[in-house]
Write an enzyme that holds these catalytic residues in place. Structure first.
Site, PDB file in Angstrom:
ATOM      1  N   SER A 189       0.636  -1.350   0.035  1.00 53.14           N
ATOM      2  CA  SER A 189       0.256  -0.340   0.086  1.00 53.14           C
ATOM      3  C   SER A 189       1.015   0.922  -0.291  1.00 53.14           C
ATOM      4  CB  SER A 189      -1.315  -0.114   1.056  1.00 53.14           C
ATOM      5  OG  SER A 189      -1.804   0.545   0.890  1.00 53.14           O
ATOM      6  N   THR A 190       0.477   2.340   0.802  1.00 50.60           N
ATOM      7  CA  THR A 190       1.513   3.457   0.665  1.00 50.60           C
ATOM      8  C   THR A 190       3.216   3.081   1.247  1.00 50.60           C
ATOM      9  OG1 THR A 190      -0.068   4.560   2.290  1.00 50.60           O
ATOM     10  CG2 THR A 190       1.784   5.697   2.334  1.00 50.60           C
ATOM     11  N   HIS A 216      -2.367  -1.349  -3.354  1.00 51.23           N
ATOM     12  CA  HIS A 216      -4.016   0.021  -3.397  1.00 51.23           C
ATOM     13  C   HIS A 216      -3.731   0.870  -4.874  1.00 51.23           C
ATOM     14  CE1 HIS A 216      -4.427  -2.237   0.729  1.00 51.23           C
ATOM     15  NE2 HIS A 216      -5.423  -2.696  -0.053  1.00 51.23           N
ATOM     16  N   MET A 307      -0.115   1.177   5.760  1.00 51.56           N
ATOM     17  CA  MET A 307      -1.418   0.992   6.377  1.00 51.56           C
ATOM     18  C   MET A 307      -1.874   0.075   6.647  1.00 51.56           C
ATOM     19  SD  MET A 307      -2.339   5.485   6.614  1.00 51.56           S
ATOM     20  CE  MET A 307      -3.396   4.819   8.094  1.00 51.56           C
ATOM     21  N   ASP A 310      -4.005  -5.171   5.821  1.00 53.07           N
ATOM     22  CA  ASP A 310      -4.345  -5.824   4.614  1.00 53.07           C
ATOM     23  C   ASP A 310      -3.354  -6.772   4.332  1.00 53.07           C
ATOM     24  OD1 ASP A 310      -6.040  -6.977   2.457  1.00 53.07           O
ATOM     25  OD2 ASP A 310      -5.801  -5.198   0.939  1.00 53.07           O
TER      26      ASP A 310
END
Length: 377
Positions: A189-190, A216, A307, A310
């Site tokens: 993600s991030t 993501h 973050m 997941d």
């Protein structure tokens, strides 16, 4: 004396539009945690003010005169790293440049409506504030100048032949549903694009496993992401397609806005109707659980920076099926959220720094490939 709890994060706004700077300044100064300390109208001013003001976070426009946001990001992340959030349009050109900036180490991005009027900016206000607050707390690391140069060269050199599907000879399709080979799921993600840039060069076109990347990312970005990522690795890179049989030697990117599952016969199933699952779209757990069901001990899950949680549940499924799970360590994660949750749940076999992850994947894949003859489950 200012109480530490009342301290505001210092923001540098970079945009060639005085109107947009004013809109952003109003949004940030209206937040209890943020304060604008400077405004820059191009990349050169951004570099100068980043060094003199030392802001906690920078919002960066991309299309600017004199020096654009991509060049400024490369310079800042190489010489005096600061958390950067890209604020750009959702056009195809904006997506391409935003992805290059993320590969260079920018923390996150917010796509703005193409009209850019104040009313439209209000529609992304909460997302903008949330991402800028998060980025301000991130401990950034210096981007290797070699990576910055590579991304810059890729942005400027026209290509006559690329490493995409059209430029490569077609692979024979494996239709035997009993055939098994290792399948690696990368969940991020991030901070993911820059992290994947560190991993991707290790994969080769004859890599004896399939790789699925679930990042993501919005639907408008993943096709361009596949194109750009293919420039930095020799493994075949493509967006996953519905009903496509999974093949070794290929890195599949889950299309944004869809969940990806692997069917019982090893074909891609894409779900664009369910919407967010536990807040995520795409959802990493969904992909990992389906890979655990299909590949069993041939599954390898890798939970990278991001973050939330997941990937933690999917990692458990892979481990329970006899597969291996790697979680990125805190020192090299941009956001130590998803890996931390995986580790805390006891679902990680190995906790590794980014530069140790590919060698661990390769070792496991080669061991599995030798242990499992063709046609073996």
């Amino acid at each position: 004396m200012v109480n530490a709890a009342q301290k505001k994060f210092r923001v540098l706004v970079v945009d060639d539009s005085a109107f947009m700077c004013k809109v952003l300044e109003t949004i940030f100064n209206g937040d209890s945690q943020l304060q604008v300390v400077g405004r820059a109208k191009d990349g050169r001013e951004a570099i100068t003010l980043a060094e003199s003001l030392k802001p906690d976070v920078i919002t960066m426009d991309l299309n600017m005169p004199h020096m654009d946001g991509l060049q400024a990001t490369a310079h800042i992340m190489t010489n005096s790293p600061r958390p950067i959030v890209i604020v750009s349009s959702e056009s195809k050109e904006g997506a391409a440049s935003t992805l290059k900036a993320l590969e260079l180490g920018a923390i996150d991005f917010v796509t703005t409506p193409t009209s850019g009027i104040d009313l439209d900016m209000q529609s992304v206000k909460e997302e903008l504030l949330r991402k800028v607050r998060v980025a301000a707390k991130v401990r950034v690391v210096r981007t290797a100048s070699r990576l910055a140069n590579a991304v810059q060269l890729a942005a400027n050199v026209p290509k006559t032949v690329s490493n995409d599907t059209a430029a490569r000879p077609a692979r024979p399709v494996i239709e035997n549903s009993d055939l098994r080979f290792p399948i690696v799921v990368l969940g991020a993600s991030t901070g993911g694009p820059a992290t994947i840039m560190r991993l991707a060069p290790g994969f080769t076109r004859d890599f004896p496993a399939a790789v699925i990347l679930v990042q993501h990312m919005p639907a408008t970005f993943t096709s361009q992401y596949a194109t750009q990522l293919s420039e930095f690795t020799s493994i075949r890179v493509k967006e996953a397609e519905p009903n496509e049989p999974i093949q070794p030697g290929t890195l599949y990117i889950c299309p944004g806005g869809q969940h990806l599952r692997l069917s019982a016969t090893g074909r891609m199933e894409l779900d664009a109707t369910t919407g967010r699952i536990e807040g995520y779209l795409p959802n990493i757990d969904v992909t990992m659980e389906s890979v655990a069901n299909f590949a069993g001990p041939m599954g390898i899950g890798v939970v990278l920076t991001g973050m939330g949680s997941d990937g933690a549940r999917g990692a458990r499924a892979i481990r329970n099926a006899g597969g291996m799970v790697i979680a990125q360590d805190e020192a090299t994660s941009v956001i130590f959220g998803m890996p931390a949750e995986t580790i805390k749940a006891g679902n990680a076999d190995h906790v590794l720094g980014i530069d140790d992850i590919y060698p661990a994947i390769e070792k496991r894949v080669l061991g599995l490939s030798k242990a499992a003859p063709v046609g073996a489950r």
